[in-house]
Every structure is written in C-alpha cells, then in structure tokens.
Motif scaffolding. Structure first.
Motif, mmCIF file in Angstrom:
data_model
loop_
_atom_site.group_PDB
_atom_site.id
_atom_site.type_symbol
_atom_site.label_atom_id
_atom_site.label_comp_id
_atom_site.label_asym_id
_atom_site.label_seq_id
_atom_site.Cartn_x
_atom_site.Cartn_y
_atom_site.Cartn_z
ATOM 1 N N SER A 158 43.527 16.274 -19.830
ATOM 2 C CA SER A 158 42.560 17.157 -19.985
ATOM 3 C C SER A 158 42.188 18.022 -20.419
ATOM 4 C CB SER A 158 43.397 17.898 -18.733
ATOM 5 O OG SER A 158 44.914 17.907 -19.248
ATOM 6 N N TRP A 159 42.631 17.872 -21.374
ATOM 7 C CA TRP A 159 42.335 18.902 -23.142
ATOM 8 C C TRP A 159 40.916 18.420 -23.250
ATOM 9 C CZ3 TRP A 159 43.129 23.310 -25.701
ATOM 10 C CH2 TRP A 159 41.634 22.868 -26.714
ATOM 11 N N THR A 160 40.971 16.960 -23.585
ATOM 12 C CA THR A 160 39.882 15.886 -23.728
ATOM 13 C C THR A 160 38.008 15.785 -22.511
ATOM 14 O OG1 THR A 160 41.059 14.265 -23.458
ATOM 15 C CG2 THR A 160 41.621 15.439 -25.750
ATOM 16 N N ALA A 161 39.411 16.491 -21.193
ATOM 17 C CA ALA A 161 38.158 15.877 -20.380
ATOM 18 C C ALA A 161 36.604 16.266 -20.702
ATOM 19 C CB ALA A 161 38.265 15.656 -19.244
ATOM 20 N N ILE A 162 35.286 15.702 -20.405
ATOM 21 C CA ILE A 162 34.372 16.077 -20.088
ATOM 22 C C ILE A 162 34.529 17.806 -19.827
ATOM 23 C CG2 ILE A 162 32.730 14.180 -19.811
ATOM 24 C CD1 ILE A 162 32.703 15.280 -17.662
ATOM 25 N N PRO A 163 33.565 19.226 -20.325
ATOM 26 C CA PRO A 163 33.413 20.534 -20.008
ATOM 27 C C PRO A 163 32.952 20.490 -18.498
ATOM 28 C CG PRO A 163 31.758 19.859 -21.346
ATOM 29 C CD PRO A 163 32.319 18.332 -21.368
ATOM 30 N N PHE A 164 33.424 21.096 -18.397
ATOM 31 C CA PHE A 164 33.395 21.544 -16.395
ATOM 32 C C PHE A 164 31.884 21.646 -16.337
ATOM 33 C CE2 PHE A 164 33.382 26.169 -17.845
ATOM 34 C CZ PHE A 164 32.097 26.123 -16.773
ATOM 35 N N TYR A 165 30.614 21.944 -17.242
ATOM 36 C CA TYR A 165 29.424 22.224 -17.029
ATOM 37 C C TYR A 165 28.582 21.047 -17.102
ATOM 38 C CZ TYR A 165 30.057 23.960 -21.777
ATOM 39 O OH TYR A 165 30.969 23.065 -22.843
ATOM 40 N N GLU A 166 29.069 19.942 -17.254
ATOM 41 C CA GLU A 166 28.830 18.423 -17.940
ATOM 42 C C GLU A 166 28.736 17.527 -17.041
ATOM 43 O OE1 GLU A 166 26.745 18.018 -20.351
ATOM 44 O OE2 GLU A 166 26.897 19.358 -21.290
ATOM 45 N N ARG A 167 29.292 18.576 -15.840
ATOM 46 C CA ARG A 167 30.105 17.358 -14.437
ATOM 47 C C ARG A 167 28.851 17.480 -13.741
ATOM 48 N NH1 ARG A 167 33.610 20.518 -11.583
ATOM 49 N NH2 ARG A 167 31.980 20.081 -9.702
ATOM 50 N N ILE A 168 28.908 15.961 -13.210
ATOM 51 C CA ILE A 168 27.179 15.626 -12.004
ATOM 52 C C ILE A 168 27.710 14.706 -10.657
ATOM 53 C CG2 ILE A 168 25.331 14.249 -11.942
ATOM 54 C CD1 ILE A 168 24.161 15.263 -14.419
ATOM 55 N N PRO A 169 28.280 15.807 -9.406
ATOM 56 C CA PRO A 169 26.383 16.243 -8.593
ATOM 57 C C PRO A 169 27.250 17.745 -9.230
ATOM 58 C CG PRO A 169 27.938 15.180 -7.249
ATOM 59 C CD PRO A 169 27.810 14.616 -8.857
ATOM 60 N N ARG A 170 26.711 18.793 -9.324
ATOM 61 C CA ARG A 170 26.924 20.290 -8.398
ATOM 62 C C ARG A 170 27.120 19.860 -7.030
ATOM 63 N NH1 ARG A 170 22.515 24.636 -9.225
ATOM 64 N NH2 ARG A 170 22.603 23.838 -11.393
ATOM 65 N N PRO A 171 27.868 20.658 -6.394
ATOM 66 C CA PRO A 171 28.128 20.692 -5.078
ATOM 67 C C PRO A 171 27.171 21.313 -4.236
ATOM 68 C CG PRO A 171 29.735 22.038 -5.790
ATOM 69 C CD PRO A 171 29.854 21.556 -7.384
ATOM 70 N N ALA A 172 26.184 20.948 -3.328
ATOM 71 C CA ALA A 172 25.466 21.416 -2.549
ATOM 72 C C ALA A 172 26.480 23.005 -1.752
ATOM 73 C CB ALA A 172 25.297 20.454 -1.266
ATOM 74 N N ASN A 173 27.799 22.830 -1.183
ATOM 75 C CA ASN A 173 28.808 23.441 -0.748
ATOM 76 C C ASN A 173 30.194 23.892 -1.167
ATOM 77 O OD1 ASN A 173 30.516 24.778 1.067
ATOM 78 N ND2 ASN A 173 28.420 24.470 2.260
ATOM 79 N N PRO A 174 30.314 24.709 -1.194
ATOM 80 C CA PRO A 174 32.307 25.081 -2.086
ATOM 81 C C PRO A 174 33.108 23.887 -1.691
ATOM 82 C CG PRO A 174 30.605 26.592 -1.647
ATOM 83 C CD PRO A 174 29.741 26.309 -1.321
#
Length: 493
Positions: free
Chosen positions: A270-286
């Motif tokens: 979890s410390w070395t995972a990609i940062p949240f703002y690099e994840r694709i896709p962004r959800p269309a709904n929360p």
C-alpha cells in the motif's frame, strides 16, 4: 457600454469560484488535465464554464481526482471482548449468528463472547465450520446456513478466513436473490457494487495479520479457475472490530510468523502502490469508486507506521510466546495496516499470491494444525516480495528507500537507481532471520514448468494489478512477460 455583456455579481462570483477551483485543485490540477485528448487549461468564459460542466465526461479514460477513506470502528484493549454482548444490545440485535472455525470454537475468545451474549439475553447460533483459506464451495455452504437462520446481526470470531466468510454470509443473506458471481471481482465475476447497507457485523480477530476487521474485502479460492478472488466494497466492512490482544496469545509461532508477513506485505504494497490520482478509470458515480484506490496521504500514515512496527515486533513475537508486548503491538500493526491497505490497496505480492495458494503442488506449512496441504496466505505473499520490490523500485525510489530505512538500512549514500535492489536485499535478510520461511517458490514445490500457469492465474487479478507500479497492464502480452520474469526471479532468494 453599448454591446457589452452584463454579468450579475452572483454569476460572476460563481465563475470566479469555478476558475479558482480548477486552478488550485491538486492533484490533478484540473479534471481535464488527466485527459490526454484535452489541451486547453480550463474554461475561458462563464458560458464556456457552464458548458464545460454540463458536458458528460468519458470517465473510462480519465484519471482519478479524489480518494475516500473508510474503515470499521475499532476498539482496542486487553479484555474488551467481554463487552460484545452489550454491543449487540446497544445495536438492538435479538438474534445473532456467531461465525468461527473448529479450532477457535474451543478458545477463550469464544467463551467470552458466548458469556457476553448470554448475560445480555441475546439469542445466538454458532456456525463453526469455516474452512481455513476458504474455497467458493465452503463459502456457499456457509451462506446457506446463514439464510436459514436469518439473524439480525453477525459476530465473527477468528482469523481472516472466519471474518471474510462472515462478511459474505452477511452479504448474501441480506441480498438473497443475488447470483453468487454478481459481486465477485471482475473479470472472474460481474464486479457489481453492493447496492445497500448490510446487517451489523462485529469482528473479533484472533490472529494478527489480515486486518479484515477493518476492511471491506473478503477473499476465497475459486476452485474452477485455480486462483483466489473475492469481493471488495465499503459496505462489506464490519460495523465494529474488537481488537483484544488477549485473543492472540494462543497463536502458534508459525501462525504468528505467517500472519505477520501478511502485515508486512500489506504495508509495503500500500505504501508503494501507484498514487490515487494516477488510477484509471475515474468512476462515473461515487458508488463505483473502488475500495482499493492507490496510495494517498491518509493511508500512507497507517501503512508506514504498520511497516515500522512489524519490523520491530514480529521477530520478537515469533521468537518468544511470552512476549505479550510484541504480540499486542503486532495485533495493533495488523489493524493499522488494514486501514492503510483497505483504502490504498495492495498490488503484486498479493496478485501473485492468489495462484500460488490456489495451485499448491503439495506443500503443507509446518506448525499449522490442519489436515490439508496449505500455503498460508502470509507465506504466499512474502515469498515473492524480494523479487517484487526489486522490480518496482524504479517507479518511486524515494518510497522504496524510506521502506528500506524501516529495516535499519543506512540509505544516506544509496543511489536512487539502487532503491529496489536495496529494499529487496533488506526484505530477504529479514525473512531469513525470521526463520522457517521457504526461501522462494522452489521451496514450496514449484518449478519453472509451473510458471506459465502461475502467470495465467495472476492475470485476472485486475483489481490489484492496476495498482502495481512498473507493470504494463495496458498490454497483456507485455504484462505476461513481466509476470513471467517475476515468478522466475522469485524461485529462490
């Protein structure tokens, strides 16, 4: 002025607010900046701003811009198990199903919860047939028992296998018409979000490893695919985790070790995972935002603390069964890591571990009181760790060096290009010194002839692989080659 467009003060204020939000939200600085096809830097007028907001975005190619934190309520303290009866009374529960396994059913933790329920006059039934490292068949059998009893609340007493089984019993008893694969992680299942709240579930962990008392994740073996999978959603998390250090004092040394290795890898991944703002896709709904979102500033705090404490206390807990301080600190570290990875996620060690467990060639880990062959989950994740972090080091050298420093490495003169190798060596040394750990897949009975099947069992683990730094997840052939190299590297350390 003739011909000028007049803008009301209110509308002007809204436009100014929008522009400021677009400019200063970070990361990323603008929802459009994460779209490779979008070039201009935000709305140039009020009308454009309004049109910009009204136009639906294709979120399937957009990077994420937000993260959420979700964890169960946690109560920590020696002896707090005895409060569970009052908890169910406070919840208004009249009919509780206790979920456990045959070994835990004989322990003091079970005596405490039964006494608590009986003191409060809460009716209960015990299901003690949970399988260690559950399979889809054992999960289905447990679900049918839950559907027949129809409790209004659940109590899980045991390790991760017990807590995960209770989560799924709760899910499918709440939604009895759902097909089993509706909620199972894609691509092995449909990956549908859980549409509503479940009944109250209180989890009492008796091992210090999975952190399942805090998370919305439940894992099992899908036998037909020879791989582990599971269900992950915030609605699956327990209502309360009762984290009582007295309940882990009966753990055998081997269980302390393997469950502690799960904490180690949870925190490192979890410390070395990609940062949240690099994840694709962004959800269309929360509601579609996954539980595993990528590293984020809040999860980082929990993950790094859990890593430091595991390095400090796990060797002590394994070596001395009377070191109650070390045992207590490891239980707390497991919970901390659960909050961290339960929101940031894990990646390659876990993704690769699922086929390792599911394709066990005949290994039975010493110290486990079970009849079947078993590669404990903590062993299956740790056995690839030296290879994994050597591979991911280049993705974020600073984080890998910070992790190496937790193992006592002097990083003052280490070059960034050596970060992965340094962390890999530190991990291997830690595992060797811990003792009685298989030093690579070869020692579990795997050979190079098994590599292709292990790779094919890893590919479907998209939920965690998407968070793996350095992995070519957009090109399946390249991904296969990278995974093949990792499994070959993990044969021996």
């Amino acid at each position: 002025m003739p011909g000028a467009i007049r803008i009301s003060p209110t509308r002007a204020a809204r436009a100014t607010s929008l522009l400021r939000t677009v400019q200063f939200t970070h990361p990323p600085s603008c929802p459009c900046h994460s779209n490779p096809a979008h070039h201009h830097h935000g709305p140039r007028s009020v009308h454009e701003a309004r049109r910009h907001l009204a136009t639906p975005l294709d979120t399937s190619r957009q990077k994420e811009y937000a993260f959420e934190m979700a964890a169960s309520s946690i109560r920590f303290g020696p002896g707090c198990t005895k409060e569970v009866g009052m908890d169910f009374t406070n919840l208004g529960a009249k009919r509780v199903m206790i979920v456990t396994d045959g070994n835990v059913a004989k322990l003091d933790a079970m005596r405490q919860v039964v006494e608590g329920l009986e003191t409060e006059g809460v009716a209960y039934e015990v299901f003690d047939k949970v399988r260690v490292e559950p399979k889809d068949s054992s999960i289905r059998e447990a679900i049918e028992v839950g559907k027949r009893y129809k409790p209004d609340a659940w109590l899980a007493v045991g390790g991760g296998s017990v807590i995960d089984t209770a989560k799924l019993m709760n899910l499918y008893e709440t939604f009895p018409e759902a097909d089993f694969f509706d909620f199972v992680n894609a691509p092995l299942g449909k990956g549908m979000p859980i549409p509503g709240k479940l009944k109250p579930l209180i989890a009492v962990p008796t091992t210090a490893g999975t952190g399942s008392e805090t998370t919305g994740t439940a894992i099992f073996d899908l036998v037909s695919k020879r791989a582990k999978t599971g269900i992950a959603h915030r609605n699956l998390k327990p209502t309360l985790g009762i984290v009582d250090p007295l309940n882990t004092r009966t753990m055998p040394s081997a269980v302390h070790a393997s469950s502690g290795l799960d904490v180690l890898c949870h925190s490192l991944e979890s410390w070395t995972a990609i940062p949240f703002y690099e994840r694709i896709p962004r959800p269309a709904n929360p509601i579609q935002r996954p539980a595993y979102q990528g590293a984020n500033p809040i999860s980082d705090i929990f993950s790094l603390k859990a890593l430091k404490d595991t390095v400090k206390y796990l060797p002590r807990a394994v070596k001395d069964p009377e070191d109650h301080e070390a045992q207590s600190q490891m239980l707390l570290a497991a919970t901390l890591a659960g909050v961290g990875f339960g929101n940031a996620g894990v990646h390659l060690c876990h993704g690769m571990s699922y086929p390792i467990s599911g394709q066990n060639p005949g290994y039975k880990h010493p110290g486990y009181q079970v009849s079947q062959n078993i590669i404990p989950h903590g062993v299956s994740v740790a056995v690839t760790a030296p290879a994994v972090f050597k591979f991911t080091g280049a993705s974020n050298p600073d984080r890998h060096l910070a992790a190496a420093e937790c193992f006592g490495v002097d990083i003052s003169n280490v070059k960034q290009e050596s970060a992965g190798e340094v962390l890999s060596e530190a991990l291997a040394n830690f595992l060797v010194k811990l003792g009685d750990q298989p030093r690579g897949l070869k020692h579990l009975g795997f050979g190079r002839e098994h590599v292709d099947q292990l790779v094919e069992g890893t590919i479907p683990q998209a939920r965690v692989l998407m968070l793996a730094p350095s992995l070519e997840t957009q090109d399946v052939d390249a991904e296969r080659e990278q995974l093949r190299g990792l499994f070959e590297e993990a044969m021996e350390y």
